[in-house]
Write a protein that holds these residues in place. Sequence first.
Motif, mmCIF file in Angstrom:
data_model
loop_
_atom_site.group_PDB
_atom_site.id
_atom_site.type_symbol
_atom_site.label_atom_id
_atom_site.label_comp_id
_atom_site.label_asym_id
_atom_site.label_seq_id
_atom_site.Cartn_x
_atom_site.Cartn_y
_atom_site.Cartn_z
ATOM 1 N N GLY A 74 0.832 -1.199 0.000
ATOM 2 C CA GLY A 74 0.000 0.000 0.000
ATOM 3 C C GLY A 74 0.865 1.247 0.000
ATOM 4 N N TRP A 75 0.429 2.273 -0.735
ATOM 5 C CA TRP A 75 1.211 3.498 -0.884
ATOM 6 C C TRP A 75 0.678 4.580 0.031
ATOM 7 C CZ3 TRP A 75 0.249 8.557 -2.465
ATOM 8 C CH2 TRP A 75 1.368 9.313 -2.832
ATOM 9 N N GLU A 76 1.581 5.358 0.614
ATOM 10 C CA GLU A 76 1.226 6.530 1.412
ATOM 11 C C GLU A 76 2.148 7.670 1.023
ATOM 12 O OE1 GLU A 76 0.766 6.230 5.617
ATOM 13 O OE2 GLU A 76 0.225 4.111 5.521
ATOM 14 N N PRO A 77 1.633 8.903 0.987
ATOM 15 C CA PRO A 77 2.505 10.029 0.637
ATOM 16 C C PRO A 77 3.597 10.217 1.692
ATOM 17 C CG PRO A 77 0.333 10.804 1.332
ATOM 18 C CD PRO A 77 0.265 9.316 1.263
ATOM 19 N N GLY A 78 4.742 10.658 1.244
ATOM 20 C CA GLY A 78 5.874 10.862 2.153
ATOM 21 C C GLY A 78 6.582 9.562 2.458
ATOM 22 N N ARG A 79 7.689 9.683 3.143
ATOM 23 C CA ARG A 79 8.489 8.498 3.459
ATOM 24 C C ARG A 79 8.138 7.890 4.813
ATOM 25 N NH1 ARG A 79 13.705 8.725 0.673
ATOM 26 N NH2 ARG A 79 14.694 7.972 2.553
ATOM 27 N N LEU A 80 7.439 8.652 5.655
ATOM 28 C CA LEU A 80 7.163 8.158 7.006
ATOM 29 C C LEU A 80 6.212 6.973 7.020
ATOM 30 C CD1 LEU A 80 6.953 11.512 8.973
ATOM 31 C CD2 LEU A 80 8.845 9.875 8.883
ATOM 32 N N GLY A 81 5.355 6.860 6.013
ATOM 33 C CA GLY A 81 4.426 5.740 5.951
ATOM 34 C C GLY A 81 5.047 4.460 5.433
ATOM 35 N N ALA A 82 6.283 4.549 4.952
ATOM 36 C CA ALA A 82 6.957 3.370 4.410
ATOM 37 C C ALA A 82 7.323 2.404 5.531
ATOM 38 C CB ALA A 82 8.208 3.788 3.649
ATOM 39 N N HIS A 83 7.059 1.132 5.279
ATOM 40 C CA HIS A 83 7.400 0.101 6.264
ATOM 41 C C HIS A 83 8.921 -0.083 6.297
ATOM 42 C CE1 HIS A 83 7.141 -3.585 8.585
ATOM 43 N NE2 HIS A 83 7.982 -4.128 7.725
ATOM 44 N N PRO A 84 9.531 -0.015 7.477
ATOM 45 C CA PRO A 84 10.974 -0.249 7.563
ATOM 46 C C PRO A 84 11.271 -1.749 7.672
ATOM 47 C CG PRO A 84 10.137 0.484 9.684
ATOM 48 C CD PRO A 84 8.969 0.469 8.742
ATOM 49 N N PHE A 85 11.930 -2.287 6.683
ATOM 50 C CA PHE A 85 12.331 -3.699 6.691
ATOM 51 C C PHE A 85 13.699 -3.820 7.341
ATOM 52 C CE2 PHE A 85 9.400 -3.411 3.143
ATOM 53 C CZ PHE A 85 8.638 -4.560 3.264
ATOM 54 N N ALA A 86 13.886 -4.842 8.153
ATOM 55 C CA ALA A 86 15.178 -5.061 8.796
ATOM 56 C C ALA A 86 16.194 -5.603 7.789
ATOM 57 C CB ALA A 86 15.032 -6.036 9.962
ATOM 58 N N ASP A 87 15.710 -6.323 6.786
ATOM 59 C CA ASP A 87 16.566 -6.968 5.799
ATOM 60 C C ASP A 87 16.279 -6.392 4.415
ATOM 61 O OD1 ASP A 87 17.900 -8.717 4.110
ATOM 62 O OD2 ASP A 87 17.228 -10.510 5.156
ATOM 63 N N TYR A 88 17.315 -6.013 3.686
ATOM 64 C CA TYR A 88 17.073 -5.423 2.367
ATOM 65 C C TYR A 88 16.502 -6.445 1.388
ATOM 66 C CZ TYR A 88 21.397 -7.315 0.304
ATOM 67 O OH TYR A 88 22.373 -8.134 -0.172
ATOM 68 N N ASP A 89 16.728 -7.738 1.598
ATOM 69 C CA ASP A 89 16.148 -8.751 0.712
ATOM 70 C C ASP A 89 14.624 -8.687 0.736
ATOM 71 O OD1 ASP A 89 18.464 -9.914 -0.361
ATOM 72 O OD2 ASP A 89 18.727 -11.176 1.414
ATOM 73 N N ASP A 90 14.045 -8.451 1.905
ATOM 74 C CA ASP A 90 12.583 -8.354 2.003
ATOM 75 C C ASP A 90 12.069 -7.095 1.295
ATOM 76 O OD1 ASP A 90 12.507 -10.709 3.485
ATOM 77 O OD2 ASP A 90 12.634 -9.645 5.399
ATOM 78 N N ALA A 91 12.792 -5.986 1.443
ATOM 79 C CA ALA A 91 12.402 -4.743 0.775
ATOM 80 C C ALA A 91 12.547 -4.884 -0.736
ATOM 81 C CB ALA A 91 13.239 -3.582 1.293
ATOM 82 N N LEU A 92 13.628 -5.538 -1.188
ATOM 83 C CA LEU A 92 13.811 -5.762 -2.623
ATOM 84 C C LEU A 92 12.726 -6.677 -3.184
ATOM 85 C CD1 LEU A 92 17.683 -6.135 -2.982
ATOM 86 C CD2 LEU A 92 16.241 -4.370 -3.991
ATOM 87 N N ALA A 93 12.320 -7.684 -2.422
ATOM 88 C CA ALA A 93 11.260 -8.587 -2.870
ATOM 89 C C ALA A 93 9.955 -7.820 -3.072
ATOM 90 C CB ALA A 93 11.069 -9.727 -1.872
ATOM 91 N N LEU A 94 9.627 -6.918 -2.155
ATOM 92 C CA LEU A 94 8.421 -6.102 -2.306
ATOM 93 C C LEU A 94 8.545 -5.200 -3.532
ATOM 94 C CD1 LEU A 94 5.682 -5.047 -1.300
ATOM 95 C CD2 LEU A 94 6.959 -3.371 0.066
#
Length: 143
Positions: A74-94
């Motif tokens: 899901g998208w939210e304006p700004g960077r604060l709504g972004a989910h912080p992933f502990a592992d970059y592999d999970d963020a890259l998968a998304l």
Amino acid sequence: MTDPKPALTMREIREALGHVKPGEPEVLVSITRYAVSVLPPGDINRRYFTLHVELTHRGWIVTDGHGGYDADGGWEPGRLGAHPFADYDDALALARRLAPGLTVNGHTATEAYQRTHPTRAAADDGLPKHEIWSAHCEDGCCR
């Protein structure tokens, strides 16, 4: 029997090769941002259809430059709504999952790719070949 010399550290090897000077701090390089897109580098539309996976103080986030994505995409304006992933592999998968459907002005990244990188299959859809291949073949080899 003499004791063998202890193995050299990487720092000692680099100093011996002249890559760094003794006593000077090493220059550290960190990768903190990845670009994810279905469009290849050099494509005129790539910058509009690219997601970024960035390391922040909270963790790795997925952003499009205007907003951030939660863990479910899901998208939210700004960077604060972004989910912080502990592992970059999970963020890259998304980001990989979201990249083909990234939409700008009503067109998805996949549609933008298909418009700028036509396939032979598209040439068989009944459209005049000149309209499909003109950008690819200036000399008319595909007509």
